[in-house]
Enzyme design. Sequence first.
Site, PDB file in Angstrom:
ATOM      1  N   TYR A 161      -9.157  38.317 -24.091  1.00 14.62           N
ATOM      2  CA  TYR A 161      -8.196  37.501 -24.839  1.00 14.62           C
ATOM      3  C   TYR A 161      -7.333  36.667 -23.887  1.00 14.62           C
ATOM      4  O   TYR A 161      -6.144  36.479 -24.121  1.00 14.62           O
ATOM      5  CB  TYR A 161      -7.337  38.390 -25.764  1.00 14.62           C
ATOM      6  CG  TYR A 161      -8.187  39.260 -26.680  1.00 14.62           C
ATOM      7  CD1 TYR A 161      -8.942  38.678 -27.695  1.00 14.62           C
ATOM      8  CD2 TYR A 161      -8.274  40.642 -26.512  1.00 14.62           C
ATOM      9  CE1 TYR A 161      -9.744  39.449 -28.519  1.00 14.62           C
ATOM     10  CE2 TYR A 161      -9.078  41.420 -27.322  1.00 14.62           C
ATOM     11  CZ  TYR A 161      -9.817  40.818 -28.322  1.00 14.62           C
ATOM     12  OH  TYR A 161     -10.621  41.585 -29.142  1.00 14.62           O
ATOM     13  N   ARG A 192      -0.935  35.617 -24.278  1.00 20.02           N
ATOM     14  CA  ARG A 192      -0.565  36.934 -24.811  1.00 20.02           C
ATOM     15  C   ARG A 192       0.919  37.275 -24.654  1.00 20.02           C
ATOM     16  O   ARG A 192       1.522  37.786 -25.585  1.00 20.02           O
ATOM     17  CB  ARG A 192      -1.447  38.034 -24.205  1.00 20.02           C
ATOM     18  CG  ARG A 192      -2.941  37.825 -24.447  1.00 20.02           C
ATOM     19  CD  ARG A 192      -3.810  39.021 -24.069  1.00 20.02           C
ATOM     20  NE  ARG A 192      -3.559  40.132 -24.969  1.00 20.02           N
ATOM     21  CZ  ARG A 192      -2.819  41.164 -24.676  1.00 20.02           C
ATOM     22  NH1 ARG A 192      -2.273  41.274 -23.483  1.00 20.02           N
ATOM     23  NH2 ARG A 192      -2.621  42.104 -25.559  1.00 20.02           N
ATOM     24  N   TYR A 241       2.535  37.980 -28.162  1.00 23.78           N
ATOM     25  CA  TYR A 241       2.723  39.403 -28.530  1.00 23.78           C
ATOM     26  C   TYR A 241       3.731  40.107 -27.626  1.00 23.78           C
ATOM     27  O   TYR A 241       3.751  41.345 -27.596  1.00 23.78           O
ATOM     28  CB  TYR A 241       1.400  40.177 -28.406  1.00 23.78           C
ATOM     29  CG  TYR A 241       0.167  39.494 -28.902  1.00 23.78           C
ATOM     30  CD1 TYR A 241      -0.019  39.233 -30.264  1.00 23.78           C
ATOM     31  CD2 TYR A 241      -0.851  39.129 -28.023  1.00 23.78           C
ATOM     32  CE1 TYR A 241      -1.177  38.613 -30.708  1.00 23.78           C
ATOM     33  CE2 TYR A 241      -2.009  38.515 -28.464  1.00 23.78           C
ATOM     34  CZ  TYR A 241      -2.162  38.256 -29.807  1.00 23.78           C
ATOM     35  OH  TYR A 241      -3.310  37.649 -30.251  1.00 23.78           O
ATOM     36  N   CYS A 287       7.023  23.407 -21.456  1.00 23.00           N
ATOM     37  CA  CYS A 287       8.398  23.134 -21.890  1.00 23.00           C
ATOM     38  C   CYS A 287       8.801  23.964 -23.104  1.00 23.00           C
ATOM     39  O   CYS A 287       9.069  23.427 -24.183  1.00 23.00           O
ATOM     40  CB  CYS A 287       8.529  21.651 -22.181  1.00 23.00           C
ATOM     41  SG  CYS A 287       8.193  20.712 -20.699  1.00 23.00           S
ATOM     42  N   GLU A 288       8.775  25.265 -22.946  1.00 22.97           N
ATOM     43  CA  GLU A 288       9.223  26.189 -23.993  1.00 22.97           C
ATOM     44  C   GLU A 288       9.769  27.414 -23.285  1.00 22.97           C
ATOM     45  O   GLU A 288       9.145  27.901 -22.336  1.00 22.97           O
ATOM     46  CB  GLU A 288       8.044  26.662 -24.865  1.00 22.97           C
ATOM     47  CG  GLU A 288       7.463  25.601 -25.722  1.00 22.97           C
ATOM     48  CD  GLU A 288       6.698  26.174 -26.912  1.00 22.97           C
ATOM     49  OE1 GLU A 288       7.059  27.256 -27.415  1.00 22.97           O
ATOM     50  OE2 GLU A 288       5.738  25.518 -27.316  1.00 22.97           O
ATOM     51  N   GLY A 291     -14.253  45.261 -27.545  1.00 19.44           N
ATOM     52  CA  GLY A 291     -14.052  44.009 -26.826  1.00 19.44           C
ATOM     53  C   GLY A 291     -13.188  44.251 -25.602  1.00 19.44           C
ATOM     54  O   GLY A 291     -13.654  44.248 -24.463  1.00 19.44           O
ATOM     55  N   ARG A 292     -11.902  44.513 -25.851  1.00 25.28           N
ATOM     56  CA  ARG A 292     -10.936  44.666 -24.762  1.00 25.28           C
ATOM     57  C   ARG A 292     -11.319  45.772 -23.785  1.00 25.28           C
ATOM     58  O   ARG A 292     -11.129  45.636 -22.583  1.00 25.28           O
ATOM     59  CB  ARG A 292      -9.566  44.992 -25.362  1.00 25.28           C
ATOM     60  CG  ARG A 292      -8.441  44.986 -24.353  1.00 25.28           C
ATOM     61  CD  ARG A 292      -7.146  45.522 -24.972  1.00 25.28           C
ATOM     62  NE  ARG A 292      -6.910  45.062 -26.306  1.00 25.28           N
ATOM     63  CZ  ARG A 292      -6.128  44.035 -26.636  1.00 25.28           C
ATOM     64  NH1 ARG A 292      -5.493  43.382 -25.712  1.00 25.28           N
ATOM     65  NH2 ARG A 292      -5.972  43.688 -27.906  1.00 25.28           N
ATOM     66  N   GLU A 308     -17.722  48.094 -32.076  1.00 21.10           N
ATOM     67  CA  GLU A 308     -17.480  46.685 -31.714  1.00 21.10           C
ATOM     68  C   GLU A 308     -16.398  46.579 -30.636  1.00 21.10           C
ATOM     69  O   GLU A 308     -15.343  45.993 -30.868  1.00 21.10           O
ATOM     70  CB  GLU A 308     -17.026  45.911 -32.959  1.00 21.10           C
ATOM     71  CG  GLU A 308     -17.967  45.998 -34.142  1.00 21.10           C
ATOM     72  CD  GLU A 308     -17.336  45.454 -35.433  1.00 21.10           C
ATOM     73  OE1 GLU A 308     -16.138  45.134 -35.441  1.00 21.10           O
ATOM     74  OE2 GLU A 308     -18.060  45.372 -36.422  1.00 21.10           O
TER      75      GLU A 308
HETATM   76  N1  LLP Z   1     -14.125  44.062 -34.482  1.00 21.89           N
HETATM   77  C1  LLP Z   1     -13.312  43.346 -35.271  1.00 21.89           C
HETATM   78  C2  LLP Z   1     -13.667  43.194 -36.688  1.00 21.89           C
HETATM   79  C3  LLP Z   1     -12.145  42.755 -34.760  1.00 21.89           C
HETATM   80  O1  LLP Z   1     -11.337  42.055 -35.558  1.00 21.89           O
HETATM   81  C4  LLP Z   1     -11.834  42.920 -33.380  1.00 21.89           C
HETATM   82  C5  LLP Z   1     -10.641  42.317 -32.791  1.00 21.89           C
HETATM   83  C6  LLP Z   1     -12.727  43.674 -32.588  1.00 21.89           C
HETATM   84  C7  LLP Z   1     -13.853  44.238 -33.170  1.00 21.89           C
HETATM   85  C8  LLP Z   1     -12.496  43.910 -31.119  1.00 21.89           C
HETATM   86  O2  LLP Z   1     -11.338  44.619 -30.892  1.00 21.89           O
HETATM   87  P1  LLP Z   1     -11.015  45.218 -29.437  1.00 21.89           P
HETATM   88  O3  LLP Z   1     -12.048  46.269 -29.128  1.00 21.89           O
HETATM   89  O4  LLP Z   1     -11.058  44.095 -28.467  1.00 21.89           O
HETATM   90  O5  LLP Z   1      -9.649  45.764 -29.589  1.00 21.89           O
HETATM   91  N2  LLP Z   1      -5.844  38.445 -29.350  1.00 21.89           N
HETATM   92  C9  LLP Z   1      -5.369  39.814 -29.434  1.00 21.89           C
HETATM   93  C10 LLP Z   1      -6.438  40.764 -29.931  1.00 21.89           C
HETATM   94  C11 LLP Z   1      -7.018  40.370 -31.258  1.00 21.89           C
HETATM   95  C12 LLP Z   1      -8.116  41.290 -31.722  1.00 21.89           C
HETATM   96  C13 LLP Z   1      -8.754  40.787 -32.964  1.00 21.89           C
HETATM   97  N3  LLP Z   1      -9.863  41.556 -33.449  1.00 21.89           N
HETATM   98  C14 LLP Z   1      -4.806  40.233 -28.088  1.00 21.89           C
HETATM   99  O6  LLP Z   1      -4.774  39.421 -27.166  1.00 21.89           O
HETATM  100  O7  LLP Z   1      -4.324  41.356 -27.936  1.00 21.89           O
END
Ligand code: LLP
Length: 418
Positions: free
Chosen positions: A372, A314, A318, A343-344, A277-278, A275
């Site tokens: 993200y 982000r 974080y 304003c923060e 994403g990033r 899965e």
């Molecule tokens: N699968 C599940 C069950 C997840 O919870 C996530 C991310 C992914 C896959 C995808 O993860 P990746 O390959 O993108 O690392 N907003 C945060 C990141 C939150 C990720 C949440 N879950 C940021 O900006 O760093």
Amino acid sequence: MTHFHLKNGELHAEDVPLTRIAREVGTPVYVYSRAAFEANARSLQEGLAQVPNAQLAYAIKANPNLAVVNVLAKLGYGADVVSAGEMHRALAAGMPRETILFSGVGKRIDELEAALDAGIGQFNLEIEEEGAVLSELALARGVRAPAVLRVNPDVDAGTHAKISTGKAENKFGVAISEAPAIYARLAALPGLAMRGIASHIGSQIADLQPLEISYRRLGELVAELRAAGHTVTHVDLGGGFGVAYRPGEVYPTPAEIGAMVARATAGWDVKLMFEPGRFIAGNAGVLLTEVIWVKPGVGNPWVIVDAAMNDLTRPALYDAYHGFSAVRPSGERVTAHIAGPVCESGDTFAKGREIDAVVRGDLAVFHTAGAYGATMASTYNSRALVPEVLVDGDRYAVVADRIAAGTIMAAERVPEWL
Ligand code: LLP
């Protein structure tokens, strides 16, 4: 390789000058490179080609823009979704329903129903009770829901606490020690077709070792489940592969990821699901912004840009680092703070960083903002919702409109009794 590069002294996205996008669409605006999404997506497919039977499901949450999901659908990616909203995006982008898997610790009944009605490929169960409810809903529809049990392997992914998900104290999955008993009860339910297990220990993982430890724990669980007489055909290994944000950072390559997966999962004889994403979206986008003022500060000047924490959250959330470059760098460098108009004090992108010297009216970008970024934007301070642009060679399209503050106000009501 980056698809955002200097040409004739000016930053381009592929072959499109960013000054042109700023002029025609305005700022702030996210700018994505189609070629970058494709290169990242293909490189992961190639890296995982050394693993038998791998299936890639793009984590929609990283960048759910319909055009972006379309790009990945065309490359054969399925989707990892965490809400009915994300599922509808995946379907709208043409991802076959059987390639969609539904993760998430708090799926609502109406979302489970919508996913059953859509006929998605897999439900990742996070709680035993969720399985019981899903079984009932499936039976009422005369089907059996394909499902896996998400386990929490209690591994520290070594990432930021807010994006770490695989430690015992995190809310996700069932404790791996309890998984065999829970799995046995779920497998006995008539409305479920239990077919394996899932895990995801965190995001922006820099080191493959915690992933390998967690995969090995999953392998032991697969063996234990099989010994208890269960058929295990699918293991979902989640996402989490990190990308470089700072200059000089080195992250595992797809070939290294593939080699580790092949080693850790040798002999499992299952369909392996991922899965990411990033890894796919992170470096495929920048946030283009204009310098509003350069304000004297104590020690360093403040570069105040027209993008803010509501557009790219982000850094505030974080303490994340996003590279900053001028679109037309003069070659001069300064040490400065960079902040937005909200304003923060938290609306600060960098403190005391050496950056390209900029003056009022200059354009600049925040790098590695494809994942993200826009999806976590808000309208805080009654700012517009940031638009998105997709570049393809020498052409571009606005793939998400700027939603004006007035449009958002128009959806609000003052009750007549006020
Ligand atoms: N699968 C599940 C069950 C997840 O919870 C996530 C991310 C992914 C896959 C995808 O993860 P990746 O390959 O993108 O690392 N907003 C945060 C990141 C939150 C990720 C949440 N879950 C940021 O900006 O760093």
